[in-house]
Design a protein around this motif. Structure first.
Motif, mmCIF file in Angstrom:
data_model
loop_
_atom_site.group_PDB
_atom_site.id
_atom_site.type_symbol
_atom_site.label_atom_id
_atom_site.label_comp_id
_atom_site.label_asym_id
_atom_site.label_seq_id
_atom_site.Cartn_x
_atom_site.Cartn_y
_atom_site.Cartn_z
ATOM 1 N N SER A 16 0.843 -1.203 0.000
ATOM 2 C CA SER A 16 0.000 0.000 0.000
ATOM 3 C C SER A 16 0.871 1.243 0.000
ATOM 4 N N GLU A 56 1.175 4.756 1.336
ATOM 5 C CA GLU A 56 0.533 5.437 2.465
ATOM 6 C C GLU A 56 0.883 6.910 2.563
ATOM 7 N N ASP A 85 -1.483 8.481 -10.117
ATOM 8 C CA ASP A 85 -2.520 8.039 -9.177
ATOM 9 C C ASP A 85 -3.608 7.330 -9.967
ATOM 10 N N THR A 131 -5.750 5.099 -8.348
ATOM 11 C CA THR A 131 -6.363 4.396 -7.217
ATOM 12 C C THR A 131 -7.887 4.402 -7.259
ATOM 13 N N ASP A 180 -11.268 6.651 -4.797
ATOM 14 C CA ASP A 180 -10.725 7.359 -3.621
ATOM 15 C C ASP A 180 -9.622 8.366 -3.956
ATOM 16 N N GLN A 206 -6.449 8.242 -3.909
ATOM 17 C CA GLN A 206 -5.719 8.267 -2.638
ATOM 18 C C GLN A 206 -4.450 9.113 -2.658
ATOM 19 N N SER A 214 -5.310 12.736 -2.610
ATOM 20 C CA SER A 214 -5.780 13.083 -1.257
ATOM 21 C C SER A 214 -4.621 13.287 -0.300
#
Ligand code: 48F
Length: 259
Positions: free
Chosen positions: A126, A128, A166, A168, A171, A173, A176
């Motif tokens: 993942s 993060e 990105d 993803t 979302d 992510q 974000s």
């Protein structure tokens, strides 16, 4: 042949470690192995870019496996037919301009295409956080997905990349994370994530390709994430836009397309 169990373990650990070390520095890091990410990885690797793709789940394919409401067929429209052909995905004509394909075959073909073109796929990892230097994305902060699932307090590692995409999905992510850490700095109307609009296939499909772009220096957004960031409609189980968006992200990085 006599098999040594410990040799099997040594082989797996050695090879994985070799490949992960290689992944620490890349030309492009793709986050998310759904259709948009796999297609972007394919075109970039085919153009000799060093591409790594991080997928949080056990399997790549994202939202493609389930077709529409678990009927494992996808619809692809006329504009994206060349991509079905490029990946050797068999299809049937439903009505003029509407093609159907097995979602399982589609995921398998996109994945094989990306891997055979040289992209390295790391599942169960993942992303993060992001790395930012001088107002540009320079890499990603990664960890094993089970660390996140188990809420374990384990520090992550970092990878460096000239570009990040990105992919993803809903979302968005990575975008974000940029907003969370840097404020409203995205190249959108408000600088924030605009959020996706309700289901409208015709508009969503066009928008997802148009919204595929660099939204922060070094960070591109593709697939459903592009609409989530830029305020496009969602489109449900039609996948032409995802495929075309992945290709567009690759072309933008390769300088073969303009925003
Ligand atoms: O959701 P997903 O398939 O995104 P996409 O390529 O395609 C969207 C369609 O599936 C569908 C649609 C089409 O009409 O609307 O939703 O834009 O794939 C996104 C992938 O990203 C992974 C996630 O597990 C999925 O496989 N992912 C999400 N967050 C992370 C991640 C993360 N932080 N790190 C790594 N992978």
């Amino acid at each position: 042949m006599h098999l040594e169990d410990v040799t099997i373990s040594k082989a797996i650990i050695t090879r994985y470690q070799e490949e992960l070390l290689e992944a620490l520095e890349s030309d492009v890091a793709v986050v998310g192995g759904g259709p948009a990410g796999l297609v972007a990885a394919y075109y970039l690797a085919r153009a000799n870019k060093k591409v790594v793709l991080f997928e949080r789940k056990l399997s790549v394919g994202g939202g493609m496996w389930g077709g529409g409401m678990m009927f494992n067929q996808i619809v692809v429209q006329d504009e994206a037919l060349p991509l079905l052909k490029e990946f050797g995905i068999s299809f049937r004509t439903f009505e003029e301009g509407y093609y159907t394909a097995s979602s399982v075959e589609a995921v398998a073909a996109l994945t094989l295409g990306a891997v055979r073109s040289g992209a390295k796929i790391y599942n169960l990892i993942s992303v993060e956080d992001v790395m930012v230097r001088d107002n540009r994305i320079t890499g990603l902060v990664i960890n094993w997905t089970p660390v996140d699932l188990g809420r374990l307090h384990v520090d992550p590692l970092t990878v460096q990349s000239a570009y990040v995409i990105d992919c993803t999905g809903h979302d968005a992510q990575v975008a974000s994370m940029v907003v969370k850490k840097m404020g409203a700095v995205l190249r959108t109307r408000t600088g924030n994530l605009e959020g996706e609009k309700p289901m409208w296939a015709a508009r969503g499909e066009t928008a997802t390709v148009a919204n595929t772009r660099e939204i922060f220096p070094g960070l591109l957004v593709a697939g459903m994430a592009a609409n989530a960031v830029c305020g496009g409609h969602r489109m449900g189980p039609i996948f032409g836009g995802m495929l075309l968006s992945g290709r567009r992200a690759a072309r933008l990085i390769l300088g073969e397309d303009e925003e």
